[in-house]
Design a protein around this motif. Structure first.
Motif, short mmCIF file in Angstrom:
data_model
loop_
_atom_site.label_atom_id
_atom_site.label_comp_id
_atom_site.label_asym_id
_atom_site.label_seq_id
_atom_site.Cartn_x
_atom_site.Cartn_y
_atom_site.Cartn_z
N GLY A 46 56.00 -31.81 20.25
CA GLY A 46 55.33 -30.52 20.17
C GLY A 46 53.88 -30.60 19.74
N SER A 47 53.14 -31.58 20.25
CA SER A 47 51.73 -31.74 19.87
C SER A 47 50.91 -30.50 20.23
CB SER A 47 51.13 -32.95 20.59
OG SER A 47 51.66 -34.15 20.09
N LYS A 48 49.94 -30.20 19.37
CA LYS A 48 49.03 -29.07 19.59
C LYS A 48 47.66 -29.52 20.10
CE LYS A 48 52.20 -26.43 17.79
NZ LYS A 48 53.08 -25.61 18.67
N ASP A 49 47.45 -30.84 20.14
CA ASP A 49 46.16 -31.36 20.58
C ASP A 49 46.26 -31.83 22.03
OD1 ASP A 49 47.62 -33.66 20.40
OD2 ASP A 49 46.36 -34.64 18.89
N SER A 50 45.43 -32.77 22.44
CA SER A 50 45.38 -33.20 23.84
C SER A 50 46.26 -34.41 24.14
CB SER A 50 43.93 -33.51 24.22
OG SER A 50 43.43 -34.58 23.44
N THR A 51 47.20 -34.73 23.25
CA THR A 51 48.05 -35.91 23.45
C THR A 51 48.73 -35.89 24.81
OG1 THR A 51 48.50 -36.12 21.07
CG2 THR A 51 50.05 -37.18 22.58
N VAL A 52 49.37 -34.80 25.15
CA VAL A 52 50.13 -34.71 26.41
C VAL A 52 49.20 -34.87 27.61
CG1 VAL A 52 51.49 -33.17 27.86
CG2 VAL A 52 52.02 -33.38 25.42
#
Length: 226
Positions: A46-52
């Motif tokens: 559930g990352s909120k940054d640009s990881t995905v």
């Protein structure tokens, strides 16, 4: 081990959570490995940054490489995400890496594969985890419980610890930043305890593994930076 199978021999399982600063470097290390029969399974918590977005870019650029992305809607914790990675993976050898680790040697996966192949009775391997900021110092080699219930950490100068553990064929506890299991270990011990979320999850697992007669083999030739 059947290296002629269509399934990869090694599955690298990485759990990410707001890991945009680290994940690209780790993926480059893995994609530059000499060993090719492996897959990368990324479980994003559930990352909120640009990881995905970063992971998806690598997936587009390396279509010939097996990179899987499982994106979770919320953070389920590390052991639950590990479990999902195990269920989505296909390899006989499972390598668990933190997103902020680095693999400095291009023959790491090859050496890991031959470590298991040379001794088919091995079901768990612990690499030498070194501090990225000072590779002459180890990160925690292992956690061990005392008779009073506290955990102690074995860490210090890499050369001294390698010499200390040189004669030991197996150790009971490992380092959750980087460790490996054979799939047979999962069959015997089961999955990780998802209730722990992010606390001593690997220590609890290897405690259960020891009850099944499964111990880690410490291999200092397998180096990981953390």
């Amino acid at each position: 081990m059947n290296t002629n199978s269509k399934d990869p021999v090694i599955s690298v399982i990485i759990v990410t959570y707001n890991s945009e600063k680290y994940i690209a470097s780790l993926l480059r290390d893995l994609l530059n490995q000499d060993f090719s029969n492996f897959e990368i399974v990324i479980v994003d918590n559930g990352s909120k940054d640009s990881t995905v977005d970063i992971v998806r870019k690598f997936m587009l650029e390396t279509r010939d490489k097996a990179i899987k992305l499982i994106k979770l809607k919320k953070n389920l914790g590390l052991p639950a995400a590990w479990n999902i990675g195990v269920l989505f993976s296909r390899g006989e050898i499972l390598l668990f890496l933190n997103a902020d680790t680095r693999i400095p040697d291009k023959d790491f996966l090859q050496k890991l594969y031959y470590r298991y192949r040379a001794q088919p009775n091995i079901l768990a391997v612990q690499p030498l985890v070194l501090l990225a900021s000072n590779p002459s110092i180890t990160d925690t080699v292992m956690h061990a419980p005392t008779r009073y219930g506290f955990l102690i950490e074995l860490r210090g100068r890499a050369e001294e610890l390698v010499n200390l553990l040189k004669g030991k064929k197996k150790i009971m506890f490992g380092n959750g930043a980087a460790f490996s299991l054979h799939r047979e270990a999962i069959k015997r011990v089961g999955l990780f305890d998802a209730k722990l979320f992010l606390l001593c999850e690997e220590t609890e697992y290897f405690w259960r593994a020891s009850m099944k007669g499964i111990f880690l083999v410490f291999d200092p030739t397998l180096k990981v930076l953390h």
